[in-house]
Write a protein that holds these residues in place. Structure first.
Motif, PDB file in Angstrom:
ATOM      1  N   ARG A 198      -3.407  -7.112 -19.236  1.00  9.79           N
ATOM      2  CA  ARG A 198      -4.542  -7.879 -18.719  1.00  9.79           C
ATOM      3  C   ARG A 198      -4.254  -8.430 -17.329  1.00  9.79           C
ATOM      4  NH1 ARG A 198      -5.844 -11.267 -24.287  1.00  9.79           N
ATOM      5  NH2 ARG A 198      -6.902  -9.549 -25.414  1.00  9.79           N
ATOM      6  N   LEU A 199      -3.013  -8.905 -17.114  1.00 13.05           N
ATOM      7  CA  LEU A 199      -2.650  -9.418 -15.792  1.00 13.05           C
ATOM      8  C   LEU A 199      -2.726  -8.326 -14.732  1.00 13.05           C
ATOM      9  CD1 LEU A 199       0.391 -11.750 -16.609  1.00 13.05           C
ATOM     10  CD2 LEU A 199      -1.866 -12.439 -15.801  1.00 13.05           C
ATOM     11  N   LYS A 200      -2.231  -7.136 -15.066  1.00  6.86           N
ATOM     12  CA  LYS A 200      -2.290  -6.035 -14.107  1.00  6.86           C
ATOM     13  C   LYS A 200      -3.726  -5.623 -13.820  1.00  6.86           C
ATOM     14  CE  LYS A 200       2.238  -3.976 -14.968  1.00  6.86           C
ATOM     15  NZ  LYS A 200       2.970  -2.753 -15.393  1.00  6.86           N
ATOM     16  N   ALA A 201      -4.560  -5.660 -14.856  1.00  2.00           N
ATOM     17  CA  ALA A 201      -5.968  -5.323 -14.644  1.00  2.00           C
ATOM     18  C   ALA A 201      -6.639  -6.344 -13.736  1.00  2.00           C
ATOM     19  CB  ALA A 201      -6.688  -5.242 -15.988  1.00  2.00           C
ATOM     20  N   ALA A 202      -6.278  -7.638 -13.910  1.00  2.00           N
ATOM     21  CA  ALA A 202      -6.846  -8.677 -13.046  1.00  2.00           C
ATOM     22  C   ALA A 202      -6.365  -8.519 -11.607  1.00  2.00           C
ATOM     23  CB  ALA A 202      -6.471 -10.054 -13.584  1.00  2.00           C
ATOM     24  N   GLU A 203      -5.075  -8.166 -11.429  1.00  2.00           N
ATOM     25  CA  GLU A 203      -4.556  -7.938 -10.076  1.00  2.00           C
ATOM     26  C   GLU A 203      -5.235  -6.740  -9.427  1.00  2.00           C
ATOM     27  OE1 GLU A 203      -0.378  -7.503 -10.335  1.00  2.00           O
ATOM     28  OE2 GLU A 203       0.006  -9.597 -10.874  1.00  2.00           O
ATOM     29  N   ALA A 204      -5.458  -5.698 -10.219  1.00  2.00           N
ATOM     30  CA  ALA A 204      -6.120  -4.509  -9.672  1.00  2.00           C
ATOM     31  C   ALA A 204      -7.546  -4.820  -9.234  1.00  2.00           C
ATOM     32  CB  ALA A 204      -6.117  -3.395 -10.710  1.00  2.00           C
ATOM     33  N   GLU A 205      -8.206  -5.725  -9.955  1.00  2.00           N
ATOM     34  CA  GLU A 205      -9.570  -6.095  -9.578  1.00  2.00           C
ATOM     35  C   GLU A 205      -9.595  -6.831  -8.243  1.00  2.00           C
ATOM     36  OE1 GLU A 205     -12.588  -5.552 -10.837  1.00  2.00           O
ATOM     37  OE2 GLU A 205     -11.756  -4.211 -12.350  1.00  2.00           O
ATOM     38  N   SER A 206      -8.529  -7.601  -7.976  1.00  2.00           N
ATOM     39  CA  SER A 206      -8.494  -8.378  -6.733  1.00  2.00           C
ATOM     40  C   SER A 206      -8.077  -7.542  -5.531  1.00  2.00           C
ATOM     41  CB  SER A 206      -7.528  -9.561  -6.883  1.00  2.00           C
ATOM     42  OG  SER A 206      -6.203  -9.091  -7.112  1.00  2.00           O
ATOM     43  N   LYS A 207      -7.514  -6.351  -5.753  1.00  2.00           N
ATOM     44  CA  LYS A 207      -7.063  -5.511  -4.646  1.00  2.00           C
ATOM     45  C   LYS A 207      -8.205  -4.648  -4.130  1.00  2.00           C
ATOM     46  CE  LYS A 207      -2.260  -5.266  -6.185  1.00  2.00           C
ATOM     47  NZ  LYS A 207      -1.762  -6.087  -5.080  1.00  2.00           N
ATOM     48  N   LEU A 208      -8.004  -4.140  -2.922  1.00  2.00           N
ATOM     49  CA  LEU A 208      -9.003  -3.263  -2.326  1.00  2.00           C
ATOM     50  C   LEU A 208      -9.052  -1.946  -3.083  1.00  2.00           C
ATOM     51  CD1 LEU A 208      -8.274  -3.810   1.473  1.00  2.00           C
ATOM     52  CD2 LEU A 208     -10.169  -4.731   0.156  1.00  2.00           C
ATOM     53  N   LYS A 209     -10.254  -1.490  -3.356  1.00  2.00           N
ATOM     54  CA  LYS A 209     -10.415  -0.225  -4.071  1.00  2.00           C
ATOM     55  C   LYS A 209     -10.373   0.962  -3.112  1.00  2.00           C
ATOM     56  CE  LYS A 209     -11.128  -2.076  -8.127  1.00  2.00           C
ATOM     57  NZ  LYS A 209     -10.994  -3.481  -7.711  1.00  2.00           N
ATOM     58  N   GLN A 210     -10.928   0.778  -1.934  1.00  2.00           N
ATOM     59  CA  GLN A 210     -11.043   1.882  -0.999  1.00  2.00           C
ATOM     60  C   GLN A 210     -11.120   1.329   0.418  1.00  2.00           C
ATOM     61  OE1 GLN A 210     -14.526   4.324  -1.557  1.00  2.00           O
ATOM     62  NE2 GLN A 210     -13.516   6.158  -0.805  1.00  2.00           N
ATOM     63  N   VAL A 211     -10.615   2.100   1.348  1.00  2.00           N
ATOM     64  CA  VAL A 211     -10.685   1.721   2.749  1.00  2.00           C
ATOM     65  C   VAL A 211     -11.184   2.926   3.540  1.00  2.00           C
ATOM     66  CG1 VAL A 211      -8.271   2.353   3.193  1.00  2.00           C
ATOM     67  CG2 VAL A 211      -9.413   0.712   4.688  1.00  2.00           C
ATOM     68  N   TYR A 212     -12.022   2.664   4.520  1.00  3.52           N
ATOM     69  CA  TYR A 212     -12.571   3.726   5.356  1.00  3.52           C
ATOM     70  C   TYR A 212     -11.920   3.655   6.735  1.00  3.52           C
ATOM     71  CZ  TYR A 212     -16.121   4.378   1.787  1.00  3.52           C
ATOM     72  OH  TYR A 212     -16.763   4.630   0.597  1.00  3.52           O
ATOM     73  N   ILE A 213     -11.307   4.745   7.126  1.00  7.90           N
ATOM     74  CA  ILE A 213     -10.638   4.831   8.421  1.00  7.90           C
ATOM     75  C   ILE A 213     -11.398   5.835   9.277  1.00  7.90           C
ATOM     76  CG2 ILE A 213      -8.477   5.289   9.621  1.00  7.90           C
ATOM     77  CD1 ILE A 213      -8.321   2.933   7.719  1.00  7.90           C
ATOM     78  N   PRO A 214     -11.931   5.433  10.421  1.00  4.55           N
ATOM     79  CA  PRO A 214     -12.651   6.392  11.272  1.00  4.55           C
ATOM     80  C   PRO A 214     -11.720   7.473  11.792  1.00  4.55           C
ATOM     81  CG  PRO A 214     -12.309   4.312  12.425  1.00  4.55           C
ATOM     82  CD  PRO A 214     -11.885   4.084  11.009  1.00  4.55           C
ATOM     83  N   THR A 215     -12.289   8.611  12.104  1.00  2.65           N
ATOM     84  CA  THR A 215     -11.501   9.730  12.621  1.00  2.65           C
ATOM     85  C   THR A 215     -10.841   9.340  13.936  1.00  2.65           C
ATOM     86  OG1 THR A 215     -13.031  11.280  11.598  1.00  2.65           O
ATOM     87  CG2 THR A 215     -11.577  12.146  13.313  1.00  2.65           C
ATOM     88  N   TYR A 216      -9.542   9.578  14.024  1.00  2.00           N
ATOM     89  CA  TYR A 216      -8.783   9.209  15.220  1.00  2.00           C
ATOM     90  C   TYR A 216      -9.001  10.279  16.285  1.00  2.00           C
ATOM     91  CZ  TYR A 216      -4.838   7.540  18.012  1.00  2.00           C
ATOM     92  OH  TYR A 216      -4.044   7.040  19.019  1.00  2.00           O
ATOM     93  N   ASN A 217      -9.604   9.894  17.402  1.00  2.00           N
ATOM     94  CA  ASN A 217      -9.906  10.872  18.452  1.00  2.00           C
ATOM     95  C   ASN A 217      -9.399  10.453  19.823  1.00  2.00           C
ATOM     96  OD1 ASN A 217     -11.625   8.757  18.908  1.00  2.00           O
ATOM     97  ND2 ASN A 217     -13.505   9.885  18.415  1.00  2.00           N
ATOM     98  N   LYS A 218      -8.436   9.534  19.860  1.00  2.00           N
ATOM     99  CA  LYS A 218      -7.864   9.152  21.151  1.00  2.00           C
ATOM    100  C   LYS A 218      -6.922  10.249  21.639  1.00  2.00           C
ATOM    101  CE  LYS A 218      -8.073   4.159  20.348  1.00  2.00           C
ATOM    102  NZ  LYS A 218      -7.300   2.895  20.280  1.00  2.00           N
ATOM    103  N   PRO A 219      -6.847  10.475  22.949  1.00  2.00           N
ATOM    104  CA  PRO A 219      -5.963  11.531  23.469  1.00  2.00           C
ATOM    105  C   PRO A 219      -4.495  11.207  23.217  1.00  2.00           C
ATOM    106  CG  PRO A 219      -6.865  10.215  25.268  1.00  2.00           C
ATOM    107  CD  PRO A 219      -7.588   9.789  24.031  1.00  2.00           C
ATOM    108  N   ASN A 220      -3.736  12.234  22.907  1.00  3.30           N
ATOM    109  CA  ASN A 220      -2.308  12.065  22.661  1.00  3.30           C
ATOM    110  C   ASN A 220      -1.565  11.924  23.984  1.00  3.30           C
ATOM    111  OD1 ASN A 220       0.575  12.987  22.119  1.00  3.30           O
ATOM    112  ND2 ASN A 220      -0.253  12.963  20.041  1.00  3.30           N
ATOM    113  N   PRO A 221      -0.616  10.988  24.091  1.00  6.97           N
ATOM    114  CA  PRO A 221       0.137  10.838  25.350  1.00  6.97           C
ATOM    115  C   PRO A 221       0.897  12.093  25.756  1.00  6.97           C
ATOM    116  CG  PRO A 221       0.482   8.942  23.910  1.00  6.97           C
ATOM    117  CD  PRO A 221      -0.249   9.960  23.110  1.00  6.97           C
ATOM    118  N   ASN A 222       1.196  12.980  24.803  1.00 12.77           N
ATOM    119  CA  ASN A 222       1.919  14.209  25.126  1.00 12.77           C
ATOM    120  C   ASN A 222       1.002  15.310  25.651  1.00 12.77           C
ATOM    121  OD1 ASN A 222       4.877  13.872  23.940  1.00 12.77           O
ATOM    122  ND2 ASN A 222       3.457  12.891  22.530  1.00 12.77           N
TER     123      ASN A 222
END
Length: 515
Positions: A340-364
């Protein structure tokens, strides 16, 4: 990479920690939000061949020769194991390019955790335990797909086989005997293969058996009341009765009844001998509170890897005892509370994160004209152009690419095309195996993917050495044999700048001559 930008726990992802180095491959375990509002990912580390020592690479190569010869082959293709030094038949069928790229797909699992910023994620990948039912070449056919079969310990610098191996494939199949013909007798003696522990056709009724089991539980409760150690661990009558009702007491009662021919009076006399009632304990009663706490800590760290739990936390317990305790522990209130404690901790954590596509030019990224993409004969920025100075790609030796990237030390001026650069970032190596280059054709690379400059001159590829000769006297040669324990030739050869104790050698020689 997967075009989906949503990441959750359990995803295998590419992380970028350096613009010039290959991506890190990690598995997301948790997504946490920091006090500053940023998202961090707790990840499990995977290592590439380039991340481990040369001695461990040799061990990995020896192990790779086994799965190269077994994976993807049917039972009819399997032959007896040959000497490890010999190349396997399947490995001989693979081309040099396939062998080269398969080593880039091999990873090494570790139990090391680290936290990385989620903004450094560069896409998803797939990592699987090596499956003997699949051909190894199938991993090359899939983009961003890796496999592992060994576990790397970065602290101890060891490489071991994964204990979580799924035992599938021809090596783990049972040998099914031929079907008996009608009327043919079976040669197996069933009495030698199994032991009868209970007779369902016994003369006792179900009511009589249940009454006997109730008596056995009562005897077990009374035995715990008389036992001093049990009264400390189970001070209440309720807990003592619950312990007496577990399987160990019932198994003992039924086994006693069977051994005495289902004679109730004879079986009861065995349950309560002259010395006092028989006390049967299981693992839940044998373990102390401190041992139970250590087990829960180990389970949190290693999961159900009972071998590691025993080795690092409970070496005085047998593996059977630990496994039996685990399945009994899962029936307790303590397990339910932790779940039950682990289930409660899991509820408080982030379920999903959205990261935009990385399109910055590479220094190389190499800019040909003042930081802008070069154009060829008035073509647009997407047109292909040749490498500056006529240099070819270090991997595929192509002379044209939409964009070039600097690779290796700056003084080497090595470059990669777009395709080979993405291969380098994802798989940690060059797409093509190294091969001899003609003189003046540009840079080349060594077997360890380190650029080696070739200036085109024959003198640049050879290092001149000044020859000299040491003339040893006869006494010196004799001392080498007589004073081996003092000189330690191998040790002295490894440390050429450490002076040798000549006085001790002379004293040893004099004592040898005098004797």
């Amino acid at each position: 990479m997967d075009i989906c930008n949503g990441y959750t726990a359990g995803h295998y992802v590419f992380f970028e920690n350096s613009s010039s180095n290959p991506y890190l491959i990690r598995r997301i375990e948790e997504l946490n939000k920091t006090a500053s509002g940023n998202v961090e990912a707790k990840v499990v580390c995977f290592y590439r061949r380039r991340d481990i020592s040369h001695s461990l690479i040799q061990l990995a190569d020896k192990h790779a020769s086994k799965w190269l010869s077994v994976c993807g082959r049917g039972p009819e293709d399997l032959e007896e194991e040959k000497e490890e030094e010999k190349e396997s038949p399947l490995e001989a069928e693979l081309t040099d390019k396939q062998k080269h790229q398969l080593r880039h797909r091999e990873l090494f699992l570790s139990r090391q955790y680290e936290s990385l910023p989620a903004t450094h994620i560069r896409g998803k990948c797939s990592v699987a335990l090596l499956n003997e039912t699949e051909a190894v070449l199938s991993y090359l056919d899939k983009e961003d797909t890796f496999f592992y079969s060994l576990v790397y310990d970065p602290t101890q610098k060891t490489l071991l086989a994964d204990k979580g191996e799924i035992r599938v494939g021809p090596r783990f199949q049972a040998d099914v005997p031929d079907m008996l013909q009608e009327g043919e007798s079976d040669e197996w003696d069933q009495s030698k293969l199994e032991e009868k522990l209970w007779d369902p056709d016994c003369p006792l009724s179900s009511k009589q058996i249940d009454q006997f089991l109730v008596v056995a539980r009562a005897v077990g409760t009374f035995a715990r009341a008389l036992d001093c150690s049990s009264s400390v661990r189970q001070p209440s009558l309720h807990t003592s009765a619950a312990a007496a009702s577990r399987d160990i007491t019932l198994f003992h009662a039924m086994d006693t009844l069977h051994r005495h021919g289902y004679d109730l009076s004879s079986a009861l006399s065995v349950l309560v001998p002259s010395g006092g009632p028989v006390l049967c304990r299981d693992e839940m009663e044998e373990w102390s509170a401190s041992e139970a706490a250590m087990f829960e800590e180990a389970l949190e760290k290693y999961g159900k890897d009972f071998n590691d739990i025993r080795q690092d936390f409970l070496p005085w317990k047998s593996l059977t005892s630990i496994i039996e305790y685990y399945y009994m522990w899962k029936t307790t209130d303590r397990y339910v509370q932790q779940k039950r404690l682990k289930a409660a901790e899991a509820e408080s954590k982030l379920k999903q994160v959205y990261i935009p596509t990385y399109n910055k030019p590479n220094p190389n990224q190499i800019s040909v004209t003042n930081g802008k993409m070069a154009t060829v004969n008035g073509a647009g920025p997407g047109a292909y152009h040749a490498a500056g100075g006529g240099r070819a790609c270090e991997s595929c030796y192509s002379m044209q690419s939409a964009q070039w990237y600097s690779w290796g030390p700056p003084n080497m001026q090595c470059r990669l095309c777009v395709s080979c650069w993405m291969y380098w970032k994802k798989y940690g190596g060059l797409k093509m195996p190294s091969r001899p280059r003609s003189r003046g054709h540009g840079p080349r690379q060594s077997s360890h993917m380190v650029p080696v400059r070739n200036s085109g001159s024959p003198k640049s590829s050879t290092k001149t050495k000044q020859a000299f000769l040491l003339q040893a006297t006869r006494l010196t040669k004799l001392a080498r044999h007589m004073c081996r324990d003092v000189i330690r030739l191998r040790r002295a050869a490894r440390r050429p700048f450490v002076p040798i104790n000549c006085g001790a050698i002379k004293a040893e020689c004099k004592s040898s001559f005098n004797s």
